[in-house]
Design a protein around this motif. Structure first.
Motif, PDB file in Angstrom:
ATOM      1  N   ARG A  48       0.837  -1.207   0.000  1.00 36.11           N
ATOM      2  CA  ARG A  48       0.000   0.000   0.000  1.00 36.11           C
ATOM      3  C   ARG A  48       0.871   1.257   0.000  1.00 36.11           C
ATOM      4  O   ARG A  48       0.598   2.214  -0.718  1.00 36.11           O
ATOM      5  N   GLN A  94      -0.793   4.601  -1.208  1.00 38.27           N
ATOM      6  CA  GLN A  94      -2.046   4.519  -0.460  1.00 38.27           C
ATOM      7  C   GLN A  94      -1.782   4.705   1.032  1.00 38.27           C
ATOM      8  O   GLN A  94      -0.701   4.402   1.522  1.00 38.27           O
ATOM      9  N   GLY A  95      -2.787   5.169   1.745  1.00 36.50           N
ATOM     10  CA  GLY A  95      -2.655   5.409   3.172  1.00 36.50           C
ATOM     11  C   GLY A  95      -2.679   4.128   3.996  1.00 36.50           C
ATOM     12  O   GLY A  95      -3.233   3.112   3.573  1.00 36.50           O
ATOM     13  N   ALA A 138       2.392   1.906  -3.306  1.00 42.29           N
ATOM     14  CA  ALA A 138       1.398   2.371  -4.271  1.00 42.29           C
ATOM     15  C   ALA A 138       0.863   3.767  -3.938  1.00 42.29           C
ATOM     16  O   ALA A 138      -0.025   4.277  -4.618  1.00 42.29           O
TER      17      ALA A 138
END
Length: 76
Positions: free
Chosen positions: A47, A52-53, A50
């Motif tokens: 994540r 993302q959080g 990428a």
């Protein structure tokens, strides 16, 4: 990895929906007293890579440390 096992005690966290993984007999470990997590460490690293959080998946201090030290981000 064998040297790490000889030097360290592994901290083991549970993951909901997943059976515990067997550790080598020489491994010293301690089970963390915390709620089972719904995602693996690999999933968290993916994540981050990428963009993302992860704040809903890890404690705030962990998320801050990862962010401050730019861990697990793709380079390039």
């Amino acid at each position: 990895w064998e040297r790490i096992l000889a030097l360290a005690t592994l901290a083991v966290a549970g993951r909901s929906g997943s059976a515990p993984t067997a550790l080598p007999s020489a491994a010293r470990s301690v089970r963390l007293q915390m709620p089972d997590m719904p995602i693996s460490a690999t999933g968290i690293r993916e994540r981050i890579a990428a963009g993302q959080g992860i704040r809903e998946l890890v404690p705030p201090r962990v998320a801050s440390y990862i962010d401050q030290h730019h861990l697990y981000r793709k380079i390039g």
